[in-house]
Design a protein around this motif. Structure first.
Motif, PDB file in Angstrom:
ATOM      1  N   UNK A  33      -0.937   4.563   6.420  1.00 15.42           N
ATOM      2  CA  UNK A  33      -0.138   3.820   5.443  1.00 15.42           C
ATOM      3  C   UNK A  33       1.061   2.816   6.041  1.00 15.42           C
ATOM      4  N   UNK A  34       1.643   3.515   6.870  1.00 17.22           N
ATOM      5  CA  UNK A  34       2.954   3.009   7.473  1.00 17.22           C
ATOM      6  C   UNK A  34       2.527   1.605   8.191  1.00 17.22           C
ATOM      7  N   UNK A  35       1.424   1.797   8.940  1.00 13.67           N
ATOM      8  CA  UNK A  35       1.004   0.611   9.902  1.00 13.67           C
ATOM      9  C   UNK A  35       0.547  -0.484   9.008  1.00 13.67           C
ATOM     10  N   UNK A  36      -0.124   0.083   7.961  1.00 15.40           N
ATOM     11  CA  UNK A  36      -0.711  -1.048   7.173  1.00 15.40           C
ATOM     12  C   UNK A  36       0.505  -1.822   6.283  1.00 15.40           C
ATOM     13  N   UNK A  37       1.642  -1.018   5.871  1.00 15.16           N
ATOM     14  CA  UNK A  37       2.754  -1.560   5.144  1.00 15.16           C
ATOM     15  C   UNK A  37       3.373  -2.496   6.270  1.00 15.16           C
TER      16      UNK A  37
END
Length: 191
Positions: free
Chosen positions: A59-63
């Motif tokens: 999720x962090x990478x996508x965000x």
């Protein structure tokens, strides 16, 4: 084999819960021995840590990918992050439920590692809200960290009830949420 252990465990943890699922049940569901499990994981708790860590890091990478796009305004980025979370329900629902429900079973050291990633996700959201306020896109009357917690509350619990194949699409739900976040529910044209 490691991925198969993770996939099987996600199924069992989601259905039965982390505490109620034994290593024996995991290996029986796979048709392997405990030795295969312990070759990849020292404990069931380490497996849970990996599931939670993989989920939040993804999720962090996508965000961060969304936030780095300098060609988009804050409103568009807000929509894309909300949509990303809703879209992930289709493929990551069980991992999300395990993340939110079972994280409490992690030992303090692992829990702090996960909480640091979760905090980074929240802080990225808050920076976006602050930037939107500074740019004049969002109201200055609201406290950014409270708005951030509100957005997270709205989106995070969708994993428990939203059906991506139901009557409302992922895109439409993201639009509803962003409209609610930006405009509220009060009819400004009526009474």
């Amino acid at each position: 084999m490691k991925e198969k252990i993770i996939e099987t465990s996600i199924e069992l943890f989601d259905r039965k819960g982390f505490k109620e699922t034994s290593v024996q049940e995991i290996v029986e569901a796979m048709g392997v021995t405990k030795g295969a499990f312990y070759y990849y994981f020292k404990s069931k708790e380490e497996l849970l840590r990996d599931i939670c860590l993989t989920y939040i890091e993804d999720l962090l990478q996508q965000q961060e990918r969304i936030l780095r796009d300098e060609n988009k305004d804050c409103t568009t980025k807000l929509y894309e992050i909300v949509y990303m979370l809703i879209h992930n329900i289709r493929t990551r629902r069980k991992s999300a439920r395990i993340f939110f429900r079972e994280m409490r079973h992690l030992h303090e050291e692992h829990l702090q590692e996960i909480k640091a990633k979760r905090r980074a996700f929240r802080e990225n959201y808050q920076k976006l809200i602050e930037e939107g306020i500074a740019e004049g896109e969002f109201k200055q009357t609201h406290t950014p960290h409270m708005v951030t917690f509100g957005i997270l509350g709205i989106t995070n619990w969708s994993y428990y009830w939203f059906n991506p194949d139901g009557e409302i699409s992922e895109e439409k739900l993201a639009e509803i949420y962003v409209d609610l976040i930006l405009n509220g529910i009060k009819n400004r044209e009526g009474k």
